[in-house]
Design an enzyme around this catalytic site. Structure first.
Site, PDB file in Angstrom:
ATOM      1  N   ARG A 282      -8.715  11.860  13.492  1.00 27.05           N
ATOM      2  CA  ARG A 282      -9.910  12.685  13.669  1.00 27.05           C
ATOM      3  C   ARG A 282     -10.136  13.465  12.381  1.00 27.05           C
ATOM      4  NH1 ARG A 282      -7.926  17.838  14.498  1.00 27.05           N
ATOM      5  NH2 ARG A 282      -6.046  18.052  15.777  1.00 27.05           N
ATOM      6  N   HIS A 286      -9.589  19.978  15.829  1.00 30.76           N
ATOM      7  CA  HIS A 286      -9.447  19.612  17.246  1.00 30.76           C
ATOM      8  C   HIS A 286     -10.717  19.949  18.014  1.00 30.76           C
ATOM      9  CE1 HIS A 286      -7.591  19.029  21.145  1.00 30.76           C
ATOM     10  NE2 HIS A 286      -7.929  20.253  21.489  1.00 30.76           N
ATOM     11  N   TYR A 295      -2.430  23.190   9.644  1.00 32.56           N
ATOM     12  CA  TYR A 295      -1.363  22.231   9.950  1.00 32.56           C
ATOM     13  C   TYR A 295      -1.577  20.845   9.330  1.00 32.56           C
ATOM     14  CZ  TYR A 295      -4.731  20.997  13.648  1.00 32.56           C
ATOM     15  OH  TYR A 295      -5.870  20.648  14.336  1.00 32.56           O
TER      16      TYR A 295
END
Length: 388
Positions: A282, A286, A295
């Site tokens: 992706r 998120h 991250y």
């Protein structure tokens, strides 16, 4: 001298016995290939054809390209609507277009889809009104479309619960003599949930015609895949339940459609469930509430940008003479028109009945639900009197 039966048995060590048959390899036909299936290089160059996995018809690939381009534009527009406050939240699927559209194209219209919250693009590719798709994410209702009409379950926010639903529906359809197939979308994080394993086990035992499609985009929110599993890949989880599995390059549109078409055919033929893992990524966070830079390494994101599935399929079709500048421009214009229509309709303020919150919670409302509904009705009536 009299010979006892025991002595006879001891004295006959050379008695011929039937040969023990060689046990079949218990994992035969179940394990995925060691490397993800790939039919196109990242630059769109076709790899040598495979006899065991024929490439999809070029007509299907042209349609796949069209839906991927429109889907990407829808995704960008939905992200913009979130920033404008028109949506409460939006989980983007940019970068996963091959998976979103390929899964839909592998199915018939009368098959069932069990989506997660990230499958908005897949639902629009299935032909569902985009405003109805975004109803949940705008907060107007539990589901904006009629699942029984579009053969698509409501988008599922709890992880992996759709795996059990898909197995049950698929088994029910098979039990009634119909050749319907159910396809359940799953994220990599959901494979750590009990419902994923229960769904696979039930489907395998009862040979339910269901395809479990894992989009492994490398992160469960911020949790990397290395903290989810120690298996060589998520596709290996099928062998423990007797479910044949395959892994595929999820950014290779041709391979995705080919593998899913084979998986659906397997299920429809009465052979039971099939597990497919697509290795993808992706490109966005998120959701709009997430900061992926905390991250993910920027170099990692850029490396995946070079594997863009839309550009990959466009290059392949151009190389075959099936796509030119005029066709690309026509699809782009269609995508812009689609986004403009969505923008206009989403800017209209929806009319929502607060009491509809209590609809479809139970087939027969419980006494507690009836009591809660009447409390809300009373509050609305009191507010109306105060405004009068």
């Amino acid at each position: 001298m009299t010979t006892t039966p025991q002595a006879v048995r001891r004295a006959s060590p050379r008695t011929r016995r039937p040969a023990t048959p060689v046990a079949p390899e218990p994992t035969a036909g179940l394990l995925p290939q060691a490397e993800p299936v790939r039919l196109l290089d990242p630059d769109g160059t076709p790899l040598p054809p495979r006899a065991d996995l024929p490439a999809p018809p070029v007509e299907a690939l042209r349609e796949m390209y069209r839906r991927m381009v429109v889907g990407r534009r829808f995704d960008a527009q939905a992200t913009a609507l979130t920033k404008q406050g028109r949506l409460a939240v939006y989980p983007s699927s940019r970068g996963q277009e091959a998976c979103q559209v390929g899964a839909v194209l592998a199915l018939r219209d009368d098959d069932w889809v069990f989506p997660t919250y990230r499958e908005s693009m897949a639902l629009t590719a299935r032909g569902i009104d985009p405003v109805e798709v975004l109803t949940l994410l705008r907060g107007d209702g539990h589901c904006g479309y009629d699942p029984t009409v579009v053969r698509t379950a409501p988008q599922c926010t709890p992880l992996a619960t759709q795996c059990v639903h898909a197995a049950g529906l698929a088994y029910g359809e098979s039990y009634q003599g119909r050749d319907t197939v159910a396809l359940a979308f799953i994220g990599d994080g959901a494979t750590s949930e009990g419902d994923f394993h229960e769904g696979l086990n039930f489907a395998a035992v009862f040979k339910a015609p269901v395809v479990y499609f894992v989009q492994n985009n490398k992160y469960a929110i911020s949790v990397p895949l290395s903290r989810q599993t120690a298996a060589p890949s998520l596709a290996y989880k099928g062998v423990g339940y007797g479910v044949p599995s395959e892994q595929v390059d999820g950014n290779d549109p041709v391979a995705v459609l080919a593998v899913l078409t084979r998986a659906v055919a397997h299920a429809r033929a009465g052979h039971g469930p099939y597990l497919v893992e697509a290795h993808t990524y992706r490109m966005e966070a998120h959701t709009n509430a997430d900061d992926a830079s905390r991250y993910r390494d920027p170099d990692e994101v850029e490396a995946w940008r070079d594997r863009d599935p839309v550009a990959r399929l466009e290059a392949y079709l151009r190389g075959r003479g099936e796509l030119d500048d005029a066709a690309v421009a026509q699809v782009a214009a269609e995508a812009e028109e689609y986004a403009a229509d969505l923008r206009t309709r989403m800017n209209a303020q929806p009319v929502v009945d607060p009491l509809s919150l209590f609809d479809h919670v139970f087939a027969e409302p419980t006494p507690q639900l009836v009591e809660q509904r009447e409390m809300v009705r009373a509050e609305l009536a009191a507010d109306a009197e105060g405004d009068a």
